[in-house]
Design an enzyme around this catalytic site. Structure first.
Site, PDB file in Angstrom:
ATOM      1  N   CYS A  74      49.171  28.919  31.419  1.00  0.00           N
ATOM      2  CA  CYS A  74      49.083  29.639  32.690  1.00  0.00           C
ATOM      3  C   CYS A  74      48.090  30.786  32.478  1.00  0.00           C
ATOM      4  O   CYS A  74      48.310  31.629  31.602  1.00  0.00           O
ATOM      5  CB  CYS A  74      50.466  30.179  33.039  1.00  0.00           C
ATOM      6  SG  CYS A  74      50.528  31.197  34.521  1.00  0.00           S
ATOM      7  N   CYS A 185      42.976  28.453  37.048  1.00  0.00           N
ATOM      8  CA  CYS A 185      44.437  28.405  37.177  1.00  0.00           C
ATOM      9  C   CYS A 185      44.819  26.968  36.862  1.00  0.00           C
ATOM     10  O   CYS A 185      44.142  26.027  37.308  1.00  0.00           O
ATOM     11  CB  CYS A 185      44.843  28.775  38.606  1.00  0.00           C
ATOM     12  SG  CYS A 185      46.564  28.386  39.005  1.00  0.00           S
TER      13      CYS A 185
HETATM   14  N1  DGL Z   1      49.304  28.156  36.906  1.00  0.00           N
HETATM   15  C1  DGL Z   1      49.109  29.551  36.926  1.00  0.00           C
HETATM   16  C2  DGL Z   1      47.757  29.995  36.383  1.00  0.00           C
HETATM   17  O1  DGL Z   1      47.193  29.332  35.608  1.00  0.00           O
HETATM   18  C3  DGL Z   1      49.502  30.392  38.015  1.00  0.00           C
HETATM   19  C4  DGL Z   1      49.849  30.173  39.346  1.00  0.00           C
HETATM   20  C5  DGL Z   1      50.785  31.266  39.858  1.00  0.00           C
HETATM   21  O2  DGL Z   1      51.924  31.276  39.420  1.00  0.00           O
HETATM   22  O3  DGL Z   1      50.345  32.050  40.693  1.00  0.00           O
HETATM   23  O4  DGL Z   1      47.257  31.027  36.685  1.00  0.00           O
END
Ligand code: DGL
Length: 258
Positions: A74, A185
């Site tokens: 993430c 993301c």
């Molecule tokens: N999948 C996450 C990222 O890579 C985040 C999305 C979120 O929770 O806002 O930033």
């Protein structure tokens, strides 16, 4: 830490499965424990303190389940908490993910690169430093995408509403040609097709999932923690939204052809 223990993979929701896919591809014999915190998602519009504390709690859960290493799959949690995690667990191999600006900028010097990410990732000092390093190589434009990860969380990968959302979003940076887009993301690779449809097929897409998986492989090798198992490993999904529907979405995102 045991060699045959699972690799823990964490995300605010189902997005980190795009990194898990790369991990499984290059290390198929490993066992994986994937933890998504969908009930608290999105992280990208929360405060730094909230994201940090949620991330730490979730990493603790993975360690309680005997994870031998951690992939923070993430960008948001990495930018908010990876430094703290490394301080808390100096012996543990921890790998985070950051927007793939370096390969995008070096691929075509002088090009215009749009970085799609959560508002939190783009606000952090870590990202500003990364920008600073490559700002002379390319014209880098930050594009916060609040609301985009929610489409993926709903399993909505090609709806009309998604196309409309992306058209309006990309319009805001379309005053000049977009040469490449960095998916900053881990949820966004699941809507890459739609992003290309809207941005144009010639726009190059960059994503850090493979590099992150390779880095974890390197770290495990260095720590002599690669599994000795020769058969195929397993993937176990844990999610704070503990429903059958959520489990099905996770399986779908892991196995579907993108
Ligand atoms: N999948 C996450 C990222 O890579 C985040 C999305 C979120 O929770 O806002 O930033």
């Amino acid at each position: 830490m045991e060699k045959n223990a699972p690799i823990g993979v964490f995300d605010s929701g189902v997005g980190g499965i795009s990194v898990l896919r790369e991990l499984v591809k290059i290390m198929p014999n490993e066992d994986y424990l994937y933890l998504g915190d969908s009930i608290h998602a999105p992280y990208g519009t929360k405060s730094l303190e909230e994201v940090r504390s949620l991330t730490i709690d979730n990493i603790k859960k993975l360690l309680e389940q005997n994870a031998k290493s951690i992939v923070v799959a993430c960008n948001t949690a990495t930018s908010a908490a990876v430094a703290v995690l490394r301080q808390m667990y100096p012996e543990l191999p921890i790998v985070g993910i950051e927007p793939a600006i370096k390969p995008a900028a070096l691929d075509a010097p002088g090009s215009r690169v749009v970085v799609m990410a959560t508002p939190m990732t783009l606000r952090q000092e870590k990202f500003q430093k990364l920008l600073g390093r490559y700002k002379d190589q390319a014209e880098i434009v930050s594009l916060p995408c609040p609301g985009l990860m929610e489409f993926v969380e709903r399993g909505e990968l090609k709806s009309e509403a998604l196309e409309k959302y992306l058209t309006e979003l990309l319009w805001t940076v379309s005053d000049k040609q977009i040469d490449s887009i960095v998916l900053g993301c881990t949820h966004y690779p699941f809507v890459e097709k739609m992003i290309k449809k809207v941005a144009g097929e010639n726009v190059k897409i960059f994503y850090g999932g493979y590099g992150t998986a390779k880095e974890m492989q390197r770290r495990l090798k260095e720590a002599e923690l690669l599994t000795e198992r020769t058969g195929k490993g397993t993937v176990q999904f844990l999610n704070s939204r503990d429903t059958e529907e959520e489990r099905k979405l996770c399986e779908f995102l892991l196995h579907t052809e993108l």
